[in-house]
Design an enzyme around this catalytic site. Sequence first.
Site, PDB file in Angstrom:
ATOM      1  N   LYS A  13      43.723  57.434  42.227  1.00  0.00           N
ATOM      2  CA  LYS A  13      45.501  57.484  42.970  1.00  0.00           C
ATOM      3  C   LYS A  13      45.663  56.915  42.090  1.00  0.00           C
ATOM      4  O   LYS A  13      47.077  56.912  41.250  1.00  0.00           O
ATOM      5  CB  LYS A  13      44.825  57.300  44.266  1.00  0.00           C
ATOM      6  CG  LYS A  13      43.899  57.806  45.249  1.00  0.00           C
ATOM      7  CD  LYS A  13      44.010  57.052  46.924  1.00  0.00           C
ATOM      8  CE  LYS A  13      43.722  56.092  46.933  1.00  0.00           C
ATOM      9  NZ  LYS A  13      41.882  55.957  46.258  1.00  0.00           N
ATOM     10  N   ARG A  88      45.639  55.855  56.052  1.00  0.00           N
ATOM     11  CA  ARG A  88      44.157  55.475  56.086  1.00  0.00           C
ATOM     12  C   ARG A  88      43.079  55.946  57.358  1.00  0.00           C
ATOM     13  O   ARG A  88      41.863  55.603  57.322  1.00  0.00           O
ATOM     14  CB  ARG A  88      43.759  54.400  55.473  1.00  0.00           C
ATOM     15  CG  ARG A  88      42.828  53.820  54.121  1.00  0.00           C
ATOM     16  CD  ARG A  88      42.949  52.366  54.102  1.00  0.00           C
ATOM     17  NE  ARG A  88      41.915  51.980  52.696  1.00  0.00           N
ATOM     18  CZ  ARG A  88      42.187  51.476  51.616  1.00  0.00           C
ATOM     19  NH1 ARG A  88      43.446  52.281  51.247  1.00  0.00           N
ATOM     20  NH2 ARG A  88      41.495  51.221  50.766  1.00  0.00           N
ATOM     21  N   ARG A 127      34.925  50.179  35.386  1.00  0.00           N
ATOM     22  CA  ARG A 127      36.096  48.853  35.629  1.00  0.00           C
ATOM     23  C   ARG A 127      36.263  47.704  35.731  1.00  0.00           C
ATOM     24  O   ARG A 127      36.751  47.032  35.045  1.00  0.00           O
ATOM     25  CB  ARG A 127      37.181  49.824  37.075  1.00  0.00           C
ATOM     26  CG  ARG A 127      38.252  49.483  36.951  1.00  0.00           C
ATOM     27  CD  ARG A 127      38.802  49.964  38.245  1.00  0.00           C
ATOM     28  NE  ARG A 127      38.725  49.503  39.454  1.00  0.00           N
ATOM     29  CZ  ARG A 127      39.297  50.110  40.776  1.00  0.00           C
ATOM     30  NH1 ARG A 127      39.742  51.387  40.532  1.00  0.00           N
ATOM     31  NH2 ARG A 127      38.739  49.276  41.891  1.00  0.00           N
ATOM     32  N   ARG A 139      38.864  42.085  40.995  1.00  0.00           N
ATOM     33  CA  ARG A 139      38.505  41.684  42.466  1.00  0.00           C
ATOM     34  C   ARG A 139      37.806  41.375  43.905  1.00  0.00           C
ATOM     35  O   ARG A 139      36.798  42.076  42.966  1.00  0.00           O
ATOM     36  CB  ARG A 139      39.894  43.218  42.817  1.00  0.00           C
ATOM     37  CG  ARG A 139      40.766  43.407  42.958  1.00  0.00           C
ATOM     38  CD  ARG A 139      41.479  45.342  42.969  1.00  0.00           C
ATOM     39  NE  ARG A 139      41.004  45.545  44.228  1.00  0.00           N
ATOM     40  CZ  ARG A 139      41.451  46.827  44.841  1.00  0.00           C
ATOM     41  NH1 ARG A 139      41.717  47.739  43.561  1.00  0.00           N
ATOM     42  NH2 ARG A 139      40.923  47.853  45.453  1.00  0.00           N
ATOM     43  N   ARG A 150      33.636  49.837  51.671  1.00  0.00           N
ATOM     44  CA  ARG A 150      34.959  51.044  51.439  1.00  0.00           C
ATOM     45  C   ARG A 150      34.407  52.111  52.329  1.00  0.00           C
ATOM     46  O   ARG A 150      35.584  52.741  52.284  1.00  0.00           O
ATOM     47  CB  ARG A 150      35.805  49.582  50.138  1.00  0.00           C
ATOM     48  CG  ARG A 150      36.166  48.710  49.976  1.00  0.00           C
ATOM     49  CD  ARG A 150      36.339  48.194  48.819  1.00  0.00           C
ATOM     50  NE  ARG A 150      37.349  48.926  48.392  1.00  0.00           N
ATOM     51  CZ  ARG A 150      37.345  48.360  46.811  1.00  0.00           C
ATOM     52  NH1 ARG A 150      36.667  47.521  46.177  1.00  0.00           N
ATOM     53  NH2 ARG A 150      38.125  49.287  46.127  1.00  0.00           N
TER      54      ARG A 150
HETATM   55  P1  ADP Z   1      41.355  51.664  47.094  1.00  0.00           P
HETATM   56  O1  ADP Z   1      40.623  50.714  45.345  1.00  0.00           O
HETATM   57  O2  ADP Z   1      39.630  51.125  47.546  1.00  0.00           O
HETATM   58  O3  ADP Z   1      41.424  52.280  47.349  1.00  0.00           O
HETATM   59  P2  ADP Z   1      43.308  49.735  47.803  1.00  0.00           P
HETATM   60  O4  ADP Z   1      43.837  48.589  46.997  1.00  0.00           O
HETATM   61  O5  ADP Z   1      44.106  50.988  48.589  1.00  0.00           O
HETATM   62  O6  ADP Z   1      42.056  50.320  47.333  1.00  0.00           O
HETATM   63  O7  ADP Z   1      42.929  48.520  49.275  1.00  0.00           O
HETATM   64  C1  ADP Z   1      41.711  47.127  49.179  1.00  0.00           C
HETATM   65  C2  ADP Z   1      42.243  46.421  50.711  1.00  0.00           C
HETATM   66  O8  ADP Z   1      43.234  46.478  51.683  1.00  0.00           O
HETATM   67  C3  ADP Z   1      41.355  47.836  51.398  1.00  0.00           C
HETATM   68  O9  ADP Z   1      39.871  47.633  51.164  1.00  0.00           O
HETATM   69  C4  ADP Z   1      41.783  46.961  53.041  1.00  0.00           C
HETATM   70  O10 ADP Z   1      40.960  46.301  53.990  1.00  0.00           O
HETATM   71  C5  ADP Z   1      43.657  46.837  52.959  1.00  0.00           C
HETATM   72  N1  ADP Z   1      44.211  47.862  53.379  1.00  0.00           N
HETATM   73  C6  ADP Z   1      44.991  48.742  52.297  1.00  0.00           C
HETATM   74  N2  ADP Z   1      45.450  49.944  52.264  1.00  0.00           N
HETATM   75  C7  ADP Z   1      45.459  50.046  53.814  1.00  0.00           C
HETATM   76  C8  ADP Z   1      45.591  50.532  55.316  1.00  0.00           C
HETATM   77  N3  ADP Z   1      46.692  51.869  55.082  1.00  0.00           N
HETATM   78  N4  ADP Z   1      44.923  50.692  56.009  1.00  0.00           N
HETATM   79  C9  ADP Z   1      44.345  49.541  56.074  1.00  0.00           C
HETATM   80  N5  ADP Z   1      44.033  48.781  55.517  1.00  0.00           N
HETATM   81  C10 ADP Z   1      44.847  48.989  54.266  1.00  0.00           C
END
Ligand code: ADP
Length: 214
Positions: A13, A88, A127, A139, A150
């Site tokens: 994404k 989400r 990655r 991270r 996740r």
């Molecule tokens: P990923 O690499 O899993 O797509 P993101 O960078 O989008 O991760 O998000 C990292 C973390 O931030 C998630 O695991 C969650 O804890 C939190 N987070 C991000 N966006 C949301 C959301 N829309 N609702 C709830 N938690 C979120």
Amino acid sequence: MRLILLGPPGAGKGTQALRLVAKYGIVQLSTGDMLRAAVKAGTPIGLQAKEIMASGGLVPDNVVVGIVGQRIEQPDARKGFILDGFPRTVPQAAALDHMLASRGIALDAVIELRVDEDALLRRIETRVAQMKERGEPLREDDRPEVLRKRLSAYREQTAPLIAYYRQQGVLHTLNGMAPIADVSAAIDQVLSSDQPVTRVHEAEDKKKSEELRS
Ligand code: ADP
């Protein structure tokens, strides 16, 4: 243009969002980035989110809905935006519908990048290895056990959005396992045509939800 990119962690994404930002001059709104910035700055939201994020869980809906609501009010989001990592959960999607409707705007497309979990684990390992090589900070939630959490959060809380947006007639499901350039081309095709919903994986989803019910 207003888009949602939907897919599990590691689906690509972020890569696609960056390209679309450059191509269409719209902003990328990543709730993950916004929350990481809040954690870094030590704001009240950051303090609330820190542990949850590190464990791979989801931050409460009201918190993320609040930050997205404020963000899309900013002048740079007027021309359009790509939501990456939001919504989400179904309540987040319902809140977004409400936000958009109250501003008289609508989503142009929801693009689901579909990938298989084994491949995702491998992608994220790669990655992580590349980031280590470049000496970049990792991270905390890229550790394997957190990643598994996740992925299960995605399966349980986010995957229901696929049916949600299909019902709204805005869902396009693409093969996220294809090479990046092919995924890019497929997205461009979706965005340039007025074609109705693609239904590639519909039968598969129907079967899965029947299995879940039985
Ligand atoms: P990923 O690499 O899993 O797509 P993101 O960078 O989008 O991760 O998000 C990292 C973390 O931030 C998630 O695991 C969650 O804890 C939190 N987070 C991000 N966006 C949301 C959301 N829309 N609702 C709830 N938690 C979120």
